[in-house]
Design an enzyme around this catalytic site. Structure first.
Site, PDB file in Angstrom:
ATOM      1  N   CYS A  49       8.411   6.086   0.351  1.00  0.00           N
ATOM      2  CA  CYS A  49       8.648   4.943  -0.541  1.00  0.00           C
ATOM      3  C   CYS A  49      10.133   4.833  -0.887  1.00  0.00           C
ATOM      4  O   CYS A  49      10.645   5.625  -1.679  1.00  0.00           O
ATOM      5  CB  CYS A  49       7.799   5.108  -1.807  1.00  0.00           C
TER       6      CYS A  49
ATOM      7  N   CYS B 181      10.797   3.799  -4.525  1.00  0.00           N
ATOM      8  CA  CYS B 181      10.595   4.893  -5.484  1.00  0.00           C
ATOM      9  C   CYS B 181      11.743   5.901  -5.431  1.00  0.00           C
ATOM     10  O   CYS B 181      12.211   6.374  -6.455  1.00  0.00           O
ATOM     11  CB  CYS B 181       9.309   5.652  -5.186  1.00  0.00           C
ATOM     12  N   ASP B 182      12.182   6.260  -4.236  1.00  0.00           N
ATOM     13  CA  ASP B 182      13.046   7.437  -4.086  1.00  0.00           C
ATOM     14  C   ASP B 182      14.474   7.137  -3.656  1.00  0.00           C
ATOM     15  O   ASP B 182      15.301   8.050  -3.599  1.00  0.00           O
ATOM     16  CB  ASP B 182      12.415   8.406  -3.059  1.00  0.00           C
TER      17      ASP B 182
HETATM   18  C1  LIG Z   1       5.077  10.569  -2.604  1.00  0.00           C
HETATM   19  C2  LIG Z   1       4.885   9.279  -3.354  1.00  0.00           C
HETATM   20  C3  LIG Z   1       5.803   8.899  -4.323  1.00  0.00           C
HETATM   21  C4  LIG Z   1       5.629   7.717  -5.031  1.00  0.00           C
HETATM   22  N1  LIG Z   1       6.532   7.394  -6.007  1.00  0.00           N
HETATM   23  C5  LIG Z   1       6.347   6.273  -6.734  1.00  0.00           C
HETATM   24  C6  LIG Z   1       7.267   5.913  -7.776  1.00  0.00           C
HETATM   25  O1  LIG Z   1       8.248   6.618  -8.034  1.00  0.00           O
HETATM   26  N2  LIG Z   1       7.024   4.775  -8.461  1.00  0.00           N
HETATM   27  C7  LIG Z   1       5.966   3.938  -8.179  1.00  0.00           C
HETATM   28  O2  LIG Z   1       5.793   2.929  -8.859  1.00  0.00           O
HETATM   29  N3  LIG Z   1       5.088   4.250  -7.201  1.00  0.00           N
HETATM   30  C8  LIG Z   1       5.256   5.382  -6.477  1.00  0.00           C
HETATM   31  N4  LIG Z   1       4.385   5.693  -5.462  1.00  0.00           N
HETATM   32  C9  LIG Z   1       3.266   4.761  -5.173  1.00  0.00           C
HETATM   33  C10 LIG Z   1       2.156   4.929  -6.225  1.00  0.00           C
HETATM   34  O3  LIG Z   1       1.798   6.274  -6.354  1.00  0.00           O
HETATM   35  C11 LIG Z   1       0.967   4.073  -5.807  1.00  0.00           C
HETATM   36  O4  LIG Z   1       1.398   2.731  -5.704  1.00  0.00           O
HETATM   37  C12 LIG Z   1      -0.176   4.132  -6.818  1.00  0.00           C
HETATM   38  O5  LIG Z   1      -0.594   5.459  -7.069  1.00  0.00           O
HETATM   39  C13 LIG Z   1      -1.365   3.334  -6.297  1.00  0.00           C
HETATM   40  O6  LIG Z   1      -2.368   3.377  -7.264  1.00  0.00           O
HETATM   41  P1  LIG Z   1      -3.890   3.039  -6.900  1.00  0.00           P
HETATM   42  O7  LIG Z   1      -4.656   3.310  -8.132  1.00  0.00           O
HETATM   43  O8  LIG Z   1      -3.955   1.682  -6.305  1.00  0.00           O
HETATM   44  O9  LIG Z   1      -4.290   4.048  -5.730  1.00  0.00           O
HETATM   45  P2  LIG Z   1      -4.164   5.626  -5.624  1.00  0.00           P
HETATM   46  O10 LIG Z   1      -3.103   6.158  -6.492  1.00  0.00           O
HETATM   47  O11 LIG Z   1      -4.070   5.896  -4.162  1.00  0.00           O
HETATM   48  O12 LIG Z   1      -5.568   6.156  -6.183  1.00  0.00           O
HETATM   49  C14 LIG Z   1      -6.741   6.041  -5.416  1.00  0.00           C
HETATM   50  C15 LIG Z   1      -7.865   6.782  -6.117  1.00  0.00           C
HETATM   51  O13 LIG Z   1      -9.065   6.531  -5.425  1.00  0.00           O
HETATM   52  C16 LIG Z   1      -9.772   7.745  -5.262  1.00  0.00           C
HETATM   53  N5  LIG Z   1     -10.697   7.613  -4.145  1.00  0.00           N
HETATM   54  C17 LIG Z   1     -10.438   7.491  -2.824  1.00  0.00           C
HETATM   55  N6  LIG Z   1     -11.592   7.433  -2.120  1.00  0.00           N
HETATM   56  C18 LIG Z   1     -12.599   7.502  -3.041  1.00  0.00           C
HETATM   57  C19 LIG Z   1     -14.022   7.518  -2.948  1.00  0.00           C
HETATM   58  N7  LIG Z   1     -14.652   7.453  -1.769  1.00  0.00           N
HETATM   59  N8  LIG Z   1     -14.756   7.620  -4.089  1.00  0.00           N
HETATM   60  C20 LIG Z   1     -14.140   7.682  -5.296  1.00  0.00           C
HETATM   61  N9  LIG Z   1     -12.788   7.685  -5.446  1.00  0.00           N
HETATM   62  C21 LIG Z   1     -12.035   7.604  -4.325  1.00  0.00           C
HETATM   63  C22 LIG Z   1      -8.660   8.772  -5.067  1.00  0.00           C
HETATM   64  O14 LIG Z   1      -9.133  10.096  -5.282  1.00  0.00           O
HETATM   65  C23 LIG Z   1      -7.697   8.299  -6.156  1.00  0.00           C
HETATM   66  O15 LIG Z   1      -8.105   8.791  -7.407  1.00  0.00           O
HETATM   67  C24 LIG Z   1       4.520   6.876  -4.748  1.00  0.00           C
HETATM   68  C25 LIG Z   1       3.597   7.241  -3.761  1.00  0.00           C
HETATM   69  C26 LIG Z   1       3.768   8.435  -3.073  1.00  0.00           C
HETATM   70  C27 LIG Z   1       2.753   8.827  -2.028  1.00  0.00           C
END
Ligand SMILES: Cc1cc2nc3c(=O)[nH]c(=O)nc-3n(C[C@H](O)[C@H](O)[C@H](O)COP(=O)(O)OP(=O)(O)OC[C@H]3O[C@@H](n4cnc5c(N)ncnc54)[C@H](O)[C@@H]3O)c2cc1C
Length: 319
Positions: A146, A149-150
């Protein structure tokens, strides 16, 4: 009831819930907060990653309200506690199949079955990895998925970008704001990215391209110091010194179990502007329905909006 090694061989009947939330990342936990405050006692199935991708992130510096930044797992924890304070129930369980053909909707998870009046899908999307040795270990120590982010951490440093699509070029160009040079490594001799992005990249003096090349390994113990790269045309290996490796080779949305039940677009769940899926009463929020932004604040906002819509849906259904 027959028990083997503490495991039950049968399952209790489906648990009826008004709002079932799949996923405990920023989208799922924000949806839980809003549904809980609407007094629907939502149940959140966490999947394998409580807190979502945030939980594996060292520091988040672009989520408002934390002027000094906040640890990723701490932010996930705060999201969870705030939702629980209003009555959200967090179940450490993964959904594996759904049936949205009739109401209540049926969701089967590893530990039990659910019958839900509404479902908010927030299962996220995972950035694709190159699967290099030690790639996971060095994530946050030079390896990133990202730029938004970084990028800030690479002020005046050299970075390499892997990929040839729109996101590789968009993020690569964004990184030129901070990095002293951005070397785009692409396995082909032409890019998939749009023409305008290609033109901008070609005109930017900080951007260089290495064509027909893949990354073979990462050099560096504590952090990324260089890459061993392979020219695919002649098989020759060389070393590219770099402080960062940004990998933009797409994301895989966690949507396999919804195939055939919900409309999708390129693997992402298709939603309207109010986060309704193609089935009334089923909503989707966060990266599972967002091929574009992929930020904590966006996912959290989508989760809150989906929960408000689920509230309206349930109120109308009960009238
Ligand atoms: C290394 C890294 C650094 C990042 N840094 C930043 C940053 O600095 N700032 C920023 O804004 N964003 C950052 N991001 C992006 C940010 O983390 C994501 O945009 C955000 O977490 C997405 O949120 P979400 O809830 O849509 O999905 P996710 O965070 O992916 O959450 C998905 C959830 O669904 C669950 N899940 C999956 N399959 C199932 C299932 N079958 N049954 C039940 N639950 C399930 C998972 O366990 C998880 O709890 C970063 C991402 C990464 C990988």
């Amino acid at each position: 009831m027959l028990k083997l090694s503490g495991l039950s061989t049968d399952r209790a009947g489906p648990r009826h819930v008004k709002v079932l939330i799949l996923g405990a990342g920023p989208a799922g936990l924000s949806a839980a907060l809003y549904s809980a405050r609407a007094e629907f006692n939502p149940v959140v199935l966490t999947g394998l990653q409580i807190g979502g991708q945030v939980a594996i992130t060292n520091t988040i510096e672009n989520y408002p309200g934390f002027p000094k930044g906040v640890g990723g797992s701490e932010l996930g924890d705060l999201f969870q506690k705030q939702a629980e304070r209003f009555g959200a129930e967090i179940e450490v369980d993964s959904a594996h199949s759904v049936d949205f053909s009739s109401r209540p909707f049926k969701v089967s998870a590893d530990n039990r079955d659910y019958a839900a009046d509404s479902v908010i899908i927030a299962t996220g999307a995972n950035p694709n990895h190159l699967n290099l040795p030690r790639e996971n270990e060095l994530a946050g120590r030079g390896v990133s998925y990202c730029g938004t982010c970084d990028g800030w951490f690479f002020k005046g440093k050299k970075v390499a970008v892997v990929g040839g699509g729109d996101s590789a070029l968009e993020e690569g160009l964004f990184l030129t704001r901070f990095a002293s040079s951005v070397t785009i490594i692409h396995r082909r001799d032409s890019l998939r990215a749009g023409t305008l992005l290609q033109k901008r990249a070609a005109e930017n003096s900080k951007v260089k391209f290495i064509w027909n090349t893949t990354v073979a390994s990462i050099v560096g113990d504590e952090k990324v110091q260089a890459l061993r790269i392979t020219n695919l045309q002649n098989g020759e290996q060389s070393t590219l010194e770099t402080d960062g490796l940004f990998i933009f080779i797409g994301h895989t949305p966690n949507t396999q179990m919804f195939a055939g039940q919900l409309e999708m677009e390129r693997g992402y769940i298709r939603v309207d502007e109010h986060f309704h899926t193609s089935i009334p009463g089923v909503f989707a929020a966060g990266e599972v329905a967002d091929p574009h932004f992929k930020q904590v604040i966006i996912s959290a906002g989508m989760g809150a909006a989906a929960a408000i819509e689920a509230t309206h849906f349930l109120e109308q259904a009960s009238n």
